[in-house]
Design a protein around this motif. Sequence first.
Motif, short mmCIF file in Angstrom:
data_model
loop_
_atom_site.label_atom_id
_atom_site.label_comp_id
_atom_site.label_asym_id
_atom_site.label_seq_id
_atom_site.Cartn_x
_atom_site.Cartn_y
_atom_site.Cartn_z
N THR A 1 9.34 9.09 -2.39
CA THR A 1 8.21 9.10 -2.93
C THR A 1 8.49 10.34 -3.80
OG1 THR A 1 7.85 10.95 -0.82
CG2 THR A 1 6.72 8.80 -1.15
N GLU A 2 7.52 11.64 -4.95
CA GLU A 2 7.79 12.25 -5.33
C GLU A 2 8.10 13.42 -4.68
OE1 GLU A 2 5.16 14.49 -8.77
OE2 GLU A 2 4.56 13.03 -7.79
N GLY A 3 6.89 13.66 -3.74
CA GLY A 3 7.56 14.96 -2.75
C GLY A 3 8.53 15.00 -1.86
N GLU A 4 9.27 13.79 -1.99
CA GLU A 4 9.95 13.44 -0.85
C GLU A 4 12.34 14.04 -2.29
OE1 GLU A 4 9.54 10.06 2.30
OE2 GLU A 4 10.05 9.98 0.43
N GLU A 5 11.13 13.49 -3.70
CA GLU A 5 12.49 13.68 -4.24
C GLU A 5 12.08 15.08 -4.66
OE1 GLU A 5 11.06 11.66 -7.74
OE2 GLU A 5 11.33 9.61 -7.28
N GLU B 1 15.77 0.43 4.37
CA GLU B 1 14.97 -0.49 4.94
C GLU B 1 13.51 -0.43 3.59
OE1 GLU B 1 11.89 1.01 9.04
OE2 GLU B 1 12.28 2.73 7.16
N ARG B 2 13.24 0.40 3.13
CA ARG B 2 12.83 0.65 1.87
C ARG B 2 13.07 -0.48 0.89
NH1 ARG B 2 10.81 7.08 1.13
NH2 ARG B 2 10.02 6.95 3.19
N THR B 3 14.31 -0.52 0.38
CA THR B 3 14.66 -1.82 -0.43
C THR B 3 14.56 -3.25 0.37
OG1 THR B 3 16.77 0.07 -0.96
CG2 THR B 3 16.82 -2.92 -1.58
N SER C 1 3.06 -0.59 -7.27
CA SER C 1 3.34 -0.11 -6.53
C SER C 1 3.64 -1.01 -5.02
CB SER C 1 1.76 0.92 -6.32
OG SER C 1 1.78 1.90 -5.13
N VAL C 2 4.90 -0.43 -4.42
CA VAL C 2 5.35 -1.08 -3.79
C VAL C 2 4.94 -0.59 -2.31
CG1 VAL C 2 7.69 -2.69 -2.92
CG2 VAL C 2 7.63 -2.00 -5.21
N SER C 3 4.89 -1.42 -1.38
CA SER C 3 4.13 -0.29 0.33
C SER C 3 5.64 -0.51 1.06
CB SER C 3 3.98 -1.33 0.48
OG SER C 3 2.01 -1.47 0.17
N ALA C 4 5.86 0.12 1.83
CA ALA C 4 7.20 0.35 2.95
C ALA C 4 6.30 0.96 3.72
CB ALA C 4 8.57 1.73 2.07
N PRO C 5 7.15 0.94 4.93
CA PRO C 5 6.64 1.48 6.29
C PRO C 5 6.62 2.51 6.07
CG PRO C 5 8.82 -0.26 6.40
CD PRO C 5 8.97 0.45 4.84
N GLY C 6 5.69 3.19 7.29
CA GLY C 6 5.11 4.28 7.91
C GLY C 6 3.95 4.60 6.41
N SER C 7 2.87 3.99 5.73
CA SER C 7 2.21 4.19 4.95
C SER C 7 2.72 4.52 3.46
CB SER C 7 0.93 4.36 5.07
OG SER C 7 0.68 4.00 6.59
#
Length: 220
Positions: free
Chosen positions: A67-71, A89-91, A8-14
């Motif tokens: 995320t799954e919801g964003e997809e 940003e996420r990369t 699990s990779v942490s990205a900005p915005g929790s």
Amino acid sequence: MTVSEAVSVSAPGSVELAGDLEVPPSARGVVLFAHGSGSSRHSPRNRAVAEALRRNGWATLLMDLLTEGEEQSDAVSGEFRFDVALLGERTAAAVDWLAKYPATGSLPVHLFGASTGAAAALVAAAERPDRVVSVVSRGGRPDLAGDALGRVRVPVLLLVGGRDEHVLELNRKAAEELPETHRVQVVPGATHLFEEPGALEQVAAAAQDWFLQAADAGPG
């Protein structure tokens, strides 16, 4: 010792992003895959390239940039797939995560981007010049990286199918804005998805060569 695990990779915005990390013994470096429009870590084409790279001693991280919801939302609206600022940003966050993770912390990072993921990879390379060693794009849209193109300080290989004429032209124009070593390489007879027999093998071989050439120079 071989590492093969879901992470699990942490990205900005929790935000927590799902990934699949594989690290062979004595890995040369780690290749982070940035997937394109409507794609994910399950992309069969990127998985095929990743498998070929691992056979040659490279660690790989295939991760979802949404995320799954964003997809689910993107499948209907397409609102995220061209949000290169968010994807970049996420990369970059994944590059930071690799630096902290015990199995990859000492490994140089190379980026492999497909479609819009190529723009995200270039944005991340511009933002993390101390960590990223090189970038390879497969059928990418580097033009979507905008101003970040002029800030990339690592070697960039742009792989485009010979029959993907519109994207090839976009790559050639974008390459003119890259200040460092770069190459536009055409895979003869290939279309945008490189589905033709042998096309992905050519992509994997070219990426491997590019990563090896960049490896000695180190980040920046």
